[in-house]
Design a protein around this motif. Sequence first.
Motif, PDB file in Angstrom:
ATOM      1  N   ALA A 173       0.831  -1.211   0.000  1.00  0.00           N
ATOM      2  CA  ALA A 173       0.000   0.000   0.000  1.00  0.00           C
ATOM      3  C   ALA A 173       0.866   1.261   0.000  1.00  0.00           C
ATOM      4  O   ALA A 173       0.417   2.323  -0.434  1.00  0.00           O
ATOM      5  N   GLU A 174       2.123   1.143   0.479  1.00  0.00           N
ATOM      6  CA  GLU A 174       2.976   2.327   0.595  1.00  0.00           C
ATOM      7  C   GLU A 174       3.983   2.447  -0.553  1.00  0.00           C
ATOM      8  O   GLU A 174       4.992   3.156  -0.430  1.00  0.00           O
ATOM      9  N   THR A 175       3.688   1.783  -1.668  1.00  0.00           N
ATOM     10  CA  THR A 175       4.608   1.784  -2.817  1.00  0.00           C
ATOM     11  C   THR A 175       4.904   3.198  -3.322  1.00  0.00           C
ATOM     12  O   THR A 175       6.006   3.472  -3.810  1.00  0.00           O
ATOM     13  N   LEU A 234      14.069   1.204   1.765  1.00  0.00           N
ATOM     14  CA  LEU A 234      13.571   0.298   2.809  1.00  0.00           C
ATOM     15  C   LEU A 234      12.711   1.086   3.791  1.00  0.00           C
ATOM     16  O   LEU A 234      13.058   2.204   4.169  1.00  0.00           O
ATOM     17  N   HIS A 235      11.602   0.482   4.198  1.00  0.00           N
ATOM     18  CA  HIS A 235      10.685   1.154   5.125  1.00  0.00           C
ATOM     19  C   HIS A 235      10.263   0.159   6.200  1.00  0.00           C
ATOM     20  O   HIS A 235       9.713  -0.899   5.886  1.00  0.00           O
ATOM     21  N   VAL A 236      10.572   0.470   7.462  1.00  0.00           N
ATOM     22  CA  VAL A 236      10.176  -0.431   8.556  1.00  0.00           C
ATOM     23  C   VAL A 236       9.571   0.345   9.715  1.00  0.00           C
ATOM     24  O   VAL A 236       9.854   1.534   9.908  1.00  0.00           O
ATOM     25  N   HIS A 237       8.731  -0.356  10.462  1.00  0.00           N
ATOM     26  CA  HIS A 237       8.130   0.189  11.678  1.00  0.00           C
ATOM     27  C   HIS A 237       8.807  -0.512  12.856  1.00  0.00           C
ATOM     28  O   HIS A 237       8.712  -1.737  12.950  1.00  0.00           O
ATOM     29  N   THR A 238       9.505   0.227  13.703  1.00  0.00           N
ATOM     30  CA  THR A 238      10.045  -0.395  14.920  1.00  0.00           C
ATOM     31  C   THR A 238       9.600   0.442  16.119  1.00  0.00           C
ATOM     32  O   THR A 238       9.202   1.611  15.958  1.00  0.00           O
ATOM     33  N   ASN A 256       5.140   8.468  14.482  1.00  0.00           N
ATOM     34  CA  ASN A 256       4.360   7.339  14.994  1.00  0.00           C
ATOM     35  C   ASN A 256       3.990   6.341  13.909  1.00  0.00           C
ATOM     36  O   ASN A 256       2.902   5.758  13.925  1.00  0.00           O
ATOM     37  N   HIS A 257       4.874   6.169  12.980  1.00  0.00           N
ATOM     38  CA  HIS A 257       4.627   5.254  11.865  1.00  0.00           C
ATOM     39  C   HIS A 257       5.876   4.411  11.585  1.00  0.00           C
ATOM     40  O   HIS A 257       5.866   3.203  11.749  1.00  0.00           O
ATOM     41  N   GLY A 258       6.977   5.041  11.199  1.00  0.00           N
ATOM     42  CA  GLY A 258       8.175   4.255  10.886  1.00  0.00           C
ATOM     43  C   GLY A 258       9.234   5.102  10.217  1.00  0.00           C
ATOM     44  O   GLY A 258       9.196   6.337  10.271  1.00  0.00           O
TER      45      GLY A 258
HETATM   46 ZN   LIG Z   1       4.551   1.975   6.900  1.00  0.00          ZN
END
Ligand SMILES: [Zn+2]
Length: 212
Positions: free
Chosen positions: A78-80, A96-100, A169-171
Motif C-alpha cells: 500500500a505504501e509503494t 527500505l521502510h520499517v516500523h520499529t 508514529n509510523h516508521g
Molecule cells: Zn509503513
Amino acid sequence: MSIFITRIHELAEIKAELAERDWFMGTSGNLSIKIQNNPLQFLVTASGKDKRKSTNEDFLIVDKDGRPVGETNVKPSAETLLHCEIYERSNAGCSLHVHTVANNVVSELYGDEGKVVFKGQELIKAFGRWEEDAEWEVPIIDNYAEIPRLAAALAPYVKADQGAVLIRNHGITVWGKDGFEAKKVLEACEFLFEYHLALLQAKANLQAIKQL
Ligand SMILES: [Zn+2]
C-alpha cells in the motif's frame, strides 16, 4: 544471471536479514530495489504478507506510478508510492521502510521539532560523514493515512541519493545507491535510535538514584 534474478535475490536476502531483526511486526514494512531506469521499474514487496516467511510471491515489478508490470496475483504494498517518490527524485537503487518501537518513540519525542539530530557518535560514519564533529539529521514528517499525501510530504526531503526520513508514529524510510547502502543507513539509524532511548532511560535512572 539476468539483472531481474540478481535483484530479486538481493532483495530477498535483505528481507530475510531484516526479518531476523524482527522489524516486520504485524505484516508492516515494505522494501524495494530498482531494476532499470527509462522506463523506471522496480521490485517491491507484495501487500499484506508475513515478511518473516519466504514465498514465490513476495515481490512484484511495478512502474514509476507503482502499478504492476505484467500479470501478477499479488498487489504492491500500500505504501509503494513512497518508493516511487524516492526513485523519481534521486539516483537511489534501493529503498527500505520499517516500523520499529525505537523509530516510533523517537519520532514522537522529537515530532514537534520536525527533526532529530545526532552528533558525537562513531556510527555517523555509516552515512559517509567522517568529520569528528559530524552531525546526522533525520527529518520527521507527519503521518497521513492517505498515501499520496504522505508521499507528497516525503518528497521535499529526498534531496540526495542516500537519506532517511522518520514518519511520526509510523516508521522510517531510508534509501541508498544500492541494497548494501540502504541497509547500512537503516541499521545505523536504528542503532542511533536505540542508543538514544537507552541513554535517556539510563540518565533518568541515575537521577532517581541520586534523589534517594
Ligand atoms: Zn509503513
